[in-house]
Enzyme design. Structure first.
Site, short mmCIF file in Angstrom:
data_model
loop_
_atom_site.label_atom_id
_atom_site.label_comp_id
_atom_site.label_asym_id
_atom_site.label_seq_id
_atom_site.Cartn_x
_atom_site.Cartn_y
_atom_site.Cartn_z
N HIS A 60 109.91 186.26 29.19
CA HIS A 60 109.33 186.09 27.85
C HIS A 60 110.45 185.96 26.82
O HIS A 60 110.93 186.97 26.28
CB HIS A 60 108.44 187.29 27.52
CG HIS A 60 107.63 187.13 26.27
ND1 HIS A 60 106.36 187.63 26.12
CD2 HIS A 60 107.91 186.52 25.09
CE1 HIS A 60 105.89 187.34 24.92
NE2 HIS A 60 106.83 186.67 24.26
N ASN A 94 105.92 178.23 21.62
CA ASN A 94 105.72 178.06 20.17
C ASN A 94 106.93 177.45 19.47
O ASN A 94 107.49 178.00 18.54
CB ASN A 94 105.31 179.38 19.50
CG ASN A 94 106.35 180.47 19.69
OD1 ASN A 94 107.16 180.42 20.61
ND2 ASN A 94 106.32 181.46 18.82
N ASP A 152 101.46 182.29 23.20
CA ASP A 152 102.20 183.42 22.62
C ASP A 152 102.58 183.16 21.17
O ASP A 152 102.93 182.07 20.78
CB ASP A 152 103.47 183.72 23.41
CG ASP A 152 104.16 184.97 22.88
OD1 ASP A 152 103.50 186.02 22.83
OD2 ASP A 152 105.32 184.87 22.47
N HIS A 179 98.98 186.95 24.56
CA HIS A 179 99.48 187.69 23.39
C HIS A 179 98.22 188.25 22.74
O HIS A 179 97.43 187.50 22.18
CB HIS A 179 100.23 186.72 22.47
CG HIS A 179 100.53 187.28 21.10
ND1 HIS A 179 101.81 187.36 20.60
CD2 HIS A 179 99.73 187.74 20.12
CE1 HIS A 179 101.78 187.87 19.38
NE2 HIS A 179 100.52 188.10 19.05
N HIS A 232 103.90 191.78 26.21
CA HIS A 232 104.42 192.83 25.33
C HIS A 232 103.40 193.89 24.89
O HIS A 232 103.07 193.98 23.72
CB HIS A 232 105.12 192.24 24.10
CG HIS A 232 104.40 191.09 23.41
ND1 HIS A 232 103.10 191.16 22.98
CD2 HIS A 232 104.83 189.84 23.09
CE1 HIS A 232 102.77 190.03 22.42
NE2 HIS A 232 103.77 189.20 22.47
N ASN A 279 106.54 191.80 16.29
CA ASN A 279 105.12 191.63 16.55
C ASN A 279 104.86 191.65 18.05
O ASN A 279 105.37 190.79 18.76
CB ASN A 279 104.65 190.29 15.98
CG ASN A 279 103.15 190.12 16.06
OD1 ASN A 279 102.42 191.08 16.31
ND2 ASN A 279 102.67 188.90 15.88
N ASP A 306 111.17 189.39 24.80
CA ASP A 306 110.55 188.70 23.66
C ASP A 306 111.66 188.25 22.70
O ASP A 306 111.47 188.25 21.48
CB ASP A 306 109.54 189.61 22.95
CG ASP A 306 108.59 188.82 22.04
OD1 ASP A 306 108.70 187.57 21.98
OD2 ASP A 306 107.75 189.45 21.37
N HIS A 310 116.20 184.65 14.81
CA HIS A 310 115.95 184.16 13.45
C HIS A 310 117.28 184.12 12.71
O HIS A 310 118.12 185.01 12.88
CB HIS A 310 114.98 185.07 12.70
CG HIS A 310 113.59 185.00 13.21
ND1 HIS A 310 112.82 183.86 13.14
CD2 HIS A 310 112.82 185.93 13.83
CE1 HIS A 310 111.63 184.09 13.68
NE2 HIS A 310 111.61 185.34 14.12
ZN ZN Z 1 103.84 187.46 21.54
#
Ligand code: ZN
Lengths: 429, 310
Positions: A60, A94, A152, A179, A232, A279, A306, A310
């Site tokens: 992930h 995503n 996700d 998710h 998660h 999140n 995860d 950023h």
């Molecule tokens: Zn997620």
């Protein structure tokens, strides 16, 4: 040919738990035994004091490529994965565009092959554009090599649509990854609902926002027969729901991140550290303790990061408008070793199950073992090295780690992907 | 001197800090009653009023306080600052701070913005309201008003009533009252209640009528009308019926009890006009106290005794 000498090998799949030497020839392990002698011209690597496990897998991660290459590219993401000890990672869809076609899957695989480090296994979207409205071309993506399917970043909001996704996925030998987030409950939520949201004056993201969808999707497993992997998980109740589904014999598995194991809502202080905005949100110390117990008792199948890169300007701002997520590839192994394995709470065999065996099984990859004939995907771990998580550690293009400043013990020293050394003494090849 | 460098939240203030601010405000209230309402206490100091969210009342109160202390002030609002032009808040603050200002007074849409400002400047910072988090000078002027009325704060019982969840008043007033030894009960419909009242050291209930005879202060919160007809409340009418303070409810108040409201009021909604204008309603006293309390806070944060208070 390469000879790895003197490491402690751990692999519950072939019942190895001993100091031994491993000989690699080409892409494969060709010999495992004691006191192997280096042949002429063979490179011999001293691994005394190190532990050696099948290559780590993180199922992930977010590599932001295509669309947000300023945060991370497939190449920089693969460097981070390698630095963290991983031979394989699975990327969430995503991106922009969303990975919802065979072309998107092919792009990532080609890019990662060009990088020549960790292998990338793209996870395709369940629905077109992850909008939750229409099925994505799941079959096309399977044929191009998609490892699993997930929207996700979002929960699939409509139960009818999720049922449709799971029905459709069930015709392929693939897992649907959920998710779990009911957005009608979590809308505007930034931190765990309760003391934390009260204290900081922000909207809460309640535990029920996750648990309702975990419960719903488990019900849909009964209806569709599709294998479900809960992404998660962050609360004790989510874990209990997965536990009882497993007890019932349903094909349900789950994963947890080091964020939710080793940090809690209490770590978010009045300084509003945006690296702790993730999140699902950091939960209570009680939840974290329950999750650690779930890792140790085998109820949780995998450790994932995860990894959510950023750029600085997306975190160096007000908490309420900061992006969700923390990077994690370079700290995951160290956190597990420091907090669970070295203190004796988790065995090496359990760590291998969580970070090597289960993710490969769920991603429908060939098993990798420490036996003759297996692909030489290996991670050599130095359990004694101590360091502080800081900017200098990261190969990732972004440095938004929730664990900055944390002292860790133990890290990957060398990584081999199909016999090729991708990490050499902690340095990415 | 205060134990804090900046005024970001009331939870970091000690009882001594609060008493010191209220006592200082008392002497400034005297200044405000003079014909010439100006002292040189902050002459030569520069204060930036950074209002990233509009608020005419709070902003006027701060501006007046600055003028009466002889400070120079610069007004920036969300619409004129570069924050809306894509520059980050950190950039904006560093740019203004480079012009050597002494203090930022910040009103923000988001919780935590004032703290972020402190990380980007050495100037002092006053939080003039951040999202749903805190509004410390509002809490202090409330305490001032209540103390003026009763002569003390400890042992008083206070009910804070209304939209607790979206209110920055609750976040700062409830802890400050607790610090000063008062008891606080939060009252509101379950859709407007805070998640963890225990963190504020408060009880929480939806039964307004049972609380009224027991308290010395009824603090009515403003209900945001835009939240009215939504999911949280069935109608204005029903809200008024269950949680509005009318003369019937007020008639059950304890002898000597007072009513407060942070303004602006929705007359006929959370408070009926006859109550708002009754002698036991201290709403305009709160407004006057606001200027004096803000003068005190700025004065104490910018050096206090080092300046001359004429
Ligand atoms: Zn997620």
């Amino acid at each position: 040919m390469t000879l790895l000498k003197g490491a402690h090998l751990h692999d519950p799949q072939v019942a190895i738990d001993d100091v031994a030497d491993i000989r690699i020839d080409g892409e494969r392990i060709v010999e495992v035994g004691e006191d192997l002698v280096a042949c002429d011209g063979e490179e011999s690597i001293d691994c005394t004091g190190c532990d050696l496990v099948p290559g780590l897998v993180d199922m992930h991660v977010h590599f932001r490529d295509p669309g947000y290459e300023y945060k991370e590219t497939i190449e920089t993401g693969c460097r981070a994965a390698t630095k963290g000890g991983f031979t394989d990672v699975a990327t969430m869809p995503n991106t922009d565009p969303v990975c919802d076609t065979g072309t998107g899957v092919r792009y990532q695989i080609d890019r990662s092959k060009a990088a020549g480090l960790a292998r990338v296994h793209p996870i395709g979207a369940l629905t077109r554009g992850e909008k939750g409205e229409a099925l994505a071309e799941i079959g096309d993506m399977v044929m191009e090599g998609a490892a699993a399917f997930s929207d996700d970043g979002h929960g699939v909001q409509s139960a009818g649509m999720m049922r449709c996704c799971m029905d459709y996925v069930s015709q392929f030998d693939r897992v649907a990854i959920a998710h779990c987030e009911d957005e009608s409950i979590t809308a505007g939520g930034l931190v765990n609902e309760g003391t934390c949201s009260t204290r900081l004056g922000m909207f809460g993201w309640p535990a029920a926002g996750e648990e309702l969808e975990v419960s719903r999707d488990i019900d849909l497993v009964r209806l569709t027969g599709c294998a479900l992997h809960v992404a998660h998980i962050s609360t004790e109740r989510s874990l209990d729901l997965v536990r009882s589904a497993k007890a019932e014999g349903l094909p349900v598995t789950c994963e947890v991140t080091p964020l939710h194991l080793f940090l809690t809502e209490d770590d978010i202080t009045d300084t509003y550290d945006t690296n702790l905005k993730v999140n699902p949100p950091l939960r209570t110390p009680h939840d974290a303790a329950a999750l650690r117990e779930g890792v140790c008792d085998g109820s949780i199948d995998c450790i994932v990061t995860d990894h959510a890169p950023h750029a600085a300007h997306e975190k160096d701002c007000e908490f309420e408008i900061a992006s969700f997520g923390s990077i994690g590839l370079e700290t995951s192994l160290g956190l597990m070793l420091t907090n669970l394995v070295l203190p004796g709470k988790l065995s090496w065999d359990q760590l291998v199950s969580l970070m090597c065996v289960s993710p490969r099984r769920l991603l429908r990859m060939q098993p990798v073992t420490l036996a003759v004939g297996s692909s030489a995907d290996l991670t050599v771990i130095d359990p004694s090295i101590g360091y502080v998580v800081s900017d200098g550690l990261f190969e990732s293009r972004s440095h938004n780690s929730a664990f900055l400043g944390t002292h860790l013990t133990g890290a990957a020293r060398d990584v081999f992907v199909a016999g090729k050394r991708t990490l050499m003494d902690g340095v990415v090849a | 001197m205060l134990s804090v460098r900046n005024l970001i939240d009331t939870t970091s203030l000690t009882a001594d800090d609060i008493t010191q601010i209220l006592d200082t405000a008392q002497s400034f209230a005297e200044v405000n009653s003079r014909a010439i309402k100006k002292v040189p206490a902050l002459r030569g100091r520069t204060i930036v009023n950074l209002f990233l969210e509009p608020s005419t009342r709070t902003r006027s109160s701060f501006e007046l306080a600055e003028k009466r202390l002889s400070a120079d002030s610069l007004n920036m609002s969300g619409s004129t600052s570069s924050v809306v032009k894509g520059e980050s808040l950190a950039d904006t603050i560093q740019t203004i701070a480079a012009m050597n200002v002494d203090m930022f007074v910040c009103r923000a849409k988001f919780a935590g913005t004032p703290h972020l400002i402190t990380e980007n400047t050495d100037a002092r910072v006053i939080n003039a309201g951040d999202g749903k988090h805190q509004h410390p000078t509002q809490a202090l002027l409330d305490l001032y008003t209540i103390r003026e009325n009763f002569g003390h704060l400890d042992g008083l019982k206070v009910a804070i009533v209304g939209d607790l969840l979206h209110s920055r008043v609750v976040g700062s007033l409830a802890p400050a009252l607790r610090t000063m030894g008062a008891e606080v009960t939060l009252v509101g419909p379950p859709t407007f209640q805070v998640m963890d009242p225990a963190w504020f050291g408060c009880e929480q209930t939806a039964d307004f009528d049972s609380v009224i005879p027991d308290v010395d202060v009824i603090y009515m919160l403003r209900v945001q009308l835009e939240r009215m007809e939504g999911a949280a409340i069935p109608s204005r009418r029903e809200y008024n019926r269950l949680f509005g303070l009318d003369t019937v409810r007020a008639s059950h108040m304890k002898e000597g009890a007072i009513v407060c409201h942070p303004g602006p009021m929705n007359r006929g909604m959370e408070i009926m006009p006859e109550v708002a204008d009754a002698p036991y309603a201290k709403i305009l006293d709160q407004v006057s106290a606001g200027v004096a309390v803000r003068m005190a806070a700025m004065y104490l944060l910018l050096g206090g005794e080092d300046n001359d208070l004429a």
